[in-house]
Design a protein around this motif. Structure first.
Motif, PDB file in Angstrom:
ATOM      1  N   GLN A   1       0.822  -1.200   0.000  1.00  0.00           N
ATOM      2  CA  GLN A   1       0.000   0.000   0.000  1.00  0.00           C
ATOM      3  C   GLN A   1       0.858   1.252   0.000  1.00  0.00           C
ATOM      4  O   GLN A   1       1.932   1.288   0.599  1.00  0.00           O
ATOM      5  N   ASN A   2       0.360   2.271  -0.679  1.00  0.00           N
ATOM      6  CA  ASN A   2       0.955   3.592  -0.584  1.00  0.00           C
ATOM      7  C   ASN A   2       0.542   4.194   0.752  1.00  0.00           C
ATOM      8  O   ASN A   2      -0.638   4.155   1.113  1.00  0.00           O
ATOM      9  N   LEU A   3       1.453   4.770   1.481  1.00  0.00           N
ATOM     10  CA  LEU A   3       1.133   5.261   2.815  1.00  0.00           C
ATOM     11  C   LEU A   3       0.175   6.447   2.802  1.00  0.00           C
ATOM     12  O   LEU A   3      -0.572   6.647   3.762  1.00  0.00           O
ATOM     13  N   ALA A   4       0.174   7.243   1.747  1.00  0.00           N
ATOM     14  CA  ALA A   4      -0.769   8.355   1.693  1.00  0.00           C
ATOM     15  C   ALA A   4      -2.185   7.843   1.495  1.00  0.00           C
ATOM     16  O   ALA A   4      -3.139   8.320   2.116  1.00  0.00           O
ATOM     17  N   GLY A   5      -2.312   6.841   0.634  1.00  0.00           N
ATOM     18  CA  GLY A   5      -3.617   6.265   0.350  1.00  0.00           C
ATOM     19  C   GLY A   5      -3.511   5.271  -0.788  1.00  0.00           C
ATOM     20  O   GLY A   5      -2.511   5.234  -1.511  1.00  0.00           O
ATOM     21  N   TRP A   6      -4.534   4.481  -0.958  1.00  0.00           N
ATOM     22  CA  TRP A   6      -4.513   3.430  -1.982  1.00  0.00           C
ATOM     23  C   TRP A   6      -5.917   3.203  -2.520  1.00  0.00           C
ATOM     24  O   TRP A   6      -6.913   3.574  -1.893  1.00  0.00           O
ATOM     25  N   VAL A   7      -5.973   2.596  -3.709  1.00  0.00           N
ATOM     26  CA  VAL A   7      -7.248   2.244  -4.342  1.00  0.00           C
ATOM     27  C   VAL A   7      -7.151   0.814  -4.846  1.00  0.00           C
ATOM     28  O   VAL A   7      -6.149   0.433  -5.460  1.00  0.00           O
ATOM     29  N   GLU A   8      -8.166   0.035  -4.565  1.00  0.00           N
ATOM     30  CA  GLU A   8      -8.260  -1.341  -5.062  1.00  0.00           C
ATOM     31  C   GLU A   8      -9.620  -1.498  -5.721  1.00  0.00           C
ATOM     32  O   GLU A   8     -10.659  -1.259  -5.103  1.00  0.00           O
ATOM     33  N   GLU A   9      -9.622  -1.882  -6.997  1.00  0.00           N
ATOM     34  CA  GLU A   9     -10.887  -2.061  -7.712  1.00  0.00           C
ATOM     35  C   GLU A   9     -11.215  -3.541  -7.827  1.00  0.00           C
ATOM     36  O   GLU A   9     -10.387  -4.342  -8.251  1.00  0.00           O
ATOM     37  N   ILE A  10     -12.431  -3.892  -7.436  1.00  0.00           N
ATOM     38  CA  ILE A  10     -12.895  -5.281  -7.470  1.00  0.00           C
ATOM     39  C   ILE A  10     -14.080  -5.352  -8.419  1.00  0.00           C
ATOM     40  O   ILE A  10     -15.065  -4.618  -8.261  1.00  0.00           O
ATOM     41  N   GLN A  11     -13.990  -6.220  -9.430  1.00  0.00           N
ATOM     42  CA  GLN A  11     -15.068  -6.384 -10.381  1.00  0.00           C
ATOM     43  C   GLN A  11     -16.077  -7.392  -9.847  1.00  0.00           C
ATOM     44  O   GLN A  11     -15.713  -8.517  -9.497  1.00  0.00           O
ATOM     45  N   ILE A  12     -17.337  -7.014  -9.798  1.00  0.00           N
ATOM     46  CA  ILE A  12     -18.401  -7.881  -9.301  1.00  0.00           C
ATOM     47  C   ILE A  12     -19.295  -8.254 -10.471  1.00  0.00           C
ATOM     48  O   ILE A  12     -19.864  -7.361 -11.122  1.00  0.00           O
TER      49      ILE A  12
ATOM     50  N   GLU B   1      -3.670  15.123  -2.930  1.00  0.00           N
ATOM     51  CA  GLU B   1      -3.440  13.847  -3.605  1.00  0.00           C
ATOM     52  C   GLU B   1      -4.226  12.718  -2.948  1.00  0.00           C
ATOM     53  O   GLU B   1      -4.554  11.717  -3.604  1.00  0.00           O
ATOM     54  N   GLN B   2      -4.531  12.853  -1.663  1.00  0.00           N
ATOM     55  CA  GLN B   2      -5.356  11.858  -0.983  1.00  0.00           C
ATOM     56  C   GLN B   2      -6.822  12.002  -1.390  1.00  0.00           C
ATOM     57  O   GLN B   2      -7.500  11.019  -1.701  1.00  0.00           O
ATOM     58  N   ARG B   3      -7.318  13.229  -1.385  1.00  0.00           N
ATOM     59  CA  ARG B   3      -8.705  13.469  -1.775  1.00  0.00           C
ATOM     60  C   ARG B   3      -8.952  13.015  -3.209  1.00  0.00           C
ATOM     61  O   ARG B   3     -10.036  12.535  -3.555  1.00  0.00           O
ATOM     62  N   GLU B   4      -7.937  13.171  -4.055  1.00  0.00           N
ATOM     63  CA  GLU B   4      -8.073  12.815  -5.460  1.00  0.00           C
ATOM     64  C   GLU B   4      -8.363  11.319  -5.638  1.00  0.00           C
ATOM     65  O   GLU B   4      -8.998  10.913  -6.613  1.00  0.00           O
ATOM     66  N   LEU B   5      -7.918  10.494  -4.692  1.00  0.00           N
ATOM     67  CA  LEU B   5      -8.136   9.057  -4.802  1.00  0.00           C
ATOM     68  C   LEU B   5      -9.615   8.683  -4.689  1.00  0.00           C
ATOM     69  O   LEU B   5     -10.033   7.623  -5.155  1.00  0.00           O
ATOM     70  N   ILE B   6     -10.391   9.555  -4.051  1.00  0.00           N
ATOM     71  CA  ILE B   6     -11.828   9.278  -3.929  1.00  0.00           C
ATOM     72  C   ILE B   6     -12.482   9.284  -5.295  1.00  0.00           C
ATOM     73  O   ILE B   6     -13.436   8.531  -5.544  1.00  0.00           O
ATOM     74  N   GLY B   7     -11.959  10.083  -6.223  1.00  0.00           N
ATOM     75  CA  GLY B   7     -12.476  10.085  -7.577  1.00  0.00           C
ATOM     76  C   GLY B   7     -13.708  10.945  -7.714  1.00  0.00           C
ATOM     77  O   GLY B   7     -14.028  11.782  -6.877  1.00  0.00           O
ATOM     78  N   ASP B   8     -14.428  10.674  -8.804  1.00  0.00           N
ATOM     79  CA  ASP B   8     -15.578  11.523  -9.136  1.00  0.00           C
ATOM     80  C   ASP B   8     -16.885  10.747  -9.110  1.00  0.00           C
ATOM     81  O   ASP B   8     -17.844  11.092  -9.794  1.00  0.00           O
ATOM     82  N   GLY B   9     -16.929   9.666  -8.325  1.00  0.00           N
ATOM     83  CA  GLY B   9     -18.174   8.920  -8.196  1.00  0.00           C
ATOM     84  C   GLY B   9     -18.340   7.817  -9.210  1.00  0.00           C
ATOM     85  O   GLY B   9     -19.417   7.225  -9.328  1.00  0.00           O
TER      86      GLY B   9
END
Length: 531
Positions: free
Chosen positions: A154-165, A196-204
């Motif tokens: 994991q990146n210490l600032a934040g991370w993203v994991e995408e899971i396909q359902i 850069e952390q807030r940016e990981l939340i994305g745009d919905g």
């Protein structure tokens, strides 16, 4: 699981374990409580049929007590705990997702940088943009990072994991480090999330599930209002801990997306906190669920430590009266619902059985199932066209199907069915034979034909039923003889229903046990005899 529902993604939520906290007496109590938590997780899954097996373990910080400065055993003990837990649940280590908490910080490191950013929140951006200062700031959580990387890098600032359902789309897990500027007991209001952390939340895009250690309420973070607007409009579910006060809150403001916040109890709370009214040790199971109406929900099963019984039990403060779980609705109908038809063209896509309301979508009903039992008088539509492909897929991936039909050779019974349905003599017999021909064709196409069992019964019954993995799912019950079947009332049950326990379930078992199984030779004989 209730009828027509589908669990999209299920998890075990833990927070605030505080390995290494306290004196030796505290340490022994912690070991005992966490050992019993492990056993409770396994026992709950074994004894509670409604509970979905977790797809992941989500941990919202404070794994250690001092970032392993007070004791080198802090993360070693945590590693052993999580390795046992992932192994017991059959979860890959990479499906343990973590964010650090304020107790995962080595507080004597880089204090000048921390104080600089706490005095002026905009300075955090400058620190992160400077490679040397960024590295020094992150070194405050170096021991945590070594521990976490053994599970999921994991990146210490934040991370993203995408899971396909399948039949749903992407689920985006986002973990943000709210403890970068944690330093002491005066953290409230001085913590910051960088751009850069807030940016990981994305745009919905997609369905997002956010992990942080600190709540985004009660004034812990700078610019709390802005953060809440961002999260509540682009994140479906927010998991956090820190405050040791478990709750599940739904935010449904006019014009905004619905959003659920799940605050975890401390997996091991400091005994001294009981004097401050803090809740006991606890954890929860949770799941994203599509219900029978097609609505997306967050369902939580909160567990709480009761000193009187020295055991974890249902936290009745967190569920409705006499309940075992809590539901929070996230939106309206979803296109992948279990028992809902969404448009006239979807029969071609998903397959439906037009008999009663609601209609059956076989792609959803068979998802994740192992055994289908079908009971009926004439069920050709279940094994034709798109429906046939869904049933075949279940069989080819190792499932089993048992079909019990009315025996078309019983002329008296079939004549009564014709009369009951208001059809000409021989109509029901012809439809049973059509179903048998479809089943014969299906069995010939299978990799393992023995997984499809076809049987006939001379016992009379006035309804069809579909049972999956032991649950009675759908009964298009004929209330009035001769009534148009498109308007026949349908009954949907699960196996907890007293109607199922006392009547329908026993009827279906009797039909199955009394039916005569047809091998290929006997099936051909029935078909050749015809009418």
């Amino acid at each position: 699981m209730s009828i027509g529902e589908r669990h999209l993604f299920s998890w075990l939520h833990l927070s605030d374990l505080h390995f290494g906290h306290g004196n030796r007496a505290y340490g022994w109590d912690q070991k005992r409580v966490l050992r019993l938590l492990e056993k409770d997780v396994q026992r709950a899954l074994r004894e509670w049929p409604e509970l979905p097996r977790p797809d992941a373990i989500l941990v919202t910080g404070d794994i250690a007590f001092s970032g392993a400065k007070r004791s080198e055993r802090e993360y070693a003990d945590a590693t052993a705990f999580f390795e046992r837990l992932t192994s017991a649940l059959g979860i890959e280590k990479s499906r343990l997702f973590l964010v650090p908490g304020n107790h995962d910080v080595q507080r004597d490191v880089a204090k000048d940088l921390v104080e600089r950013a706490r005095a002026d929140p905009s300075e955090l951006e400058n620190i992160l943009a400077n490679d040397q200062e960024r590295s020094l700031l992150f070194s405050r959580q170096a021991n945590y990072r070594t521990f976490a990387d053994a599970f999921s890098a994991q990146n210490l600032a934040g991370w993203v994991e995408e899971i396909q359902i399948p039949n749903f789309g992407p689920l985006k897990l986002v973990g943000l480090n709210t403890a970068l500027l944690s330093n002491d007991d005066q953290d409230r209001g001085k913590l910051v999330l960088a751009g850069e952390q807030r940016e990981l939340i994305g745009d919905g895009d997609g369905t997002a599930l956010l992990l942080t250690h600190h709540p985004l309420s009660d004034g812990w973070l700078d610019d709390e209002a802005g953060l809440n607007n961002l999260v509540q409009n682009h994140v479906k579910v927010h998991l956090c801990g820190h405050v040791h006060d478990p709750r599940v809150n739904l935010v449904a403001e006019a014009g905004a997306e619905r959003h659920v916040t799940v605050v975890a109890a401390a997996a091991h709370r400091d005994p001294a906190e009981s004097k401050a009214g803090k809740d006991s040790h606890g954890y929860n199971f949770a799941s994203l669920v599509i219900d029978a109406r097609g609505a997306l929900q967050v369902r939580t099963w909160p567990r709480r430590w009761f000193p009187k019984w020295q055991a974890f039990r249902v936290d009745h403060l967190g569920v409705p009266d006499r309940g075992f779980y809590d539901n929070k609705p996230l939106d309206g109908e979803h296109p992948a619902s279990g028992l809902v038809l969404h448009g006239p063209n979807e029969m071609r896509i998903s397959g439906v059985h037009f008999w009663g309301k609601p209609v059956v979508r076989w792609d959803e009903l068979l998802h994740g199932r192992a055994r289908l039992e079908v009971f009926g008088i004439a069920l050709k539509e279940v094994f034709d066209d798109v429906n046939r492909e869904h049933v075949k897929d279940l069989l080819d991936r190792g499932g089993s199907v048992q079909v019990v039909l009315a025996d078309p050779r019983d002329k008296l019974a079939m004549a009564r069915y014709d009369e009951d349905f208001g059809k000409p003599l021989g109509d029901r017999s012809k439809k049973v034979l059509d179903a048998l021909r479809s089943l014969k064709s299906l069995r010939a196409s299978l990799k393992n034909p023995s997984r499809l069992t076809i049987a006939l019964t001379r016992h009379s019954f006035k309804y069809s039923a579909y049972r999956l993995d032991g649950d009675v799912l759908f009964v298009p019950y004929r209330i009035t003889a001769g009534k148009d079947s498109l308007h026949t009332a349908a009954l949907v049950f699960d196996r907890q229903s007293p109607v199922v326990t006392s009547f329908i379930g026993k009827d279906l078992d009797a039909l199955r046990d009394s039916a005569s199984v047809l091998d290929e030779t006997r099936l051909n004989e029935v078909l050749e005899a015809g009418l």
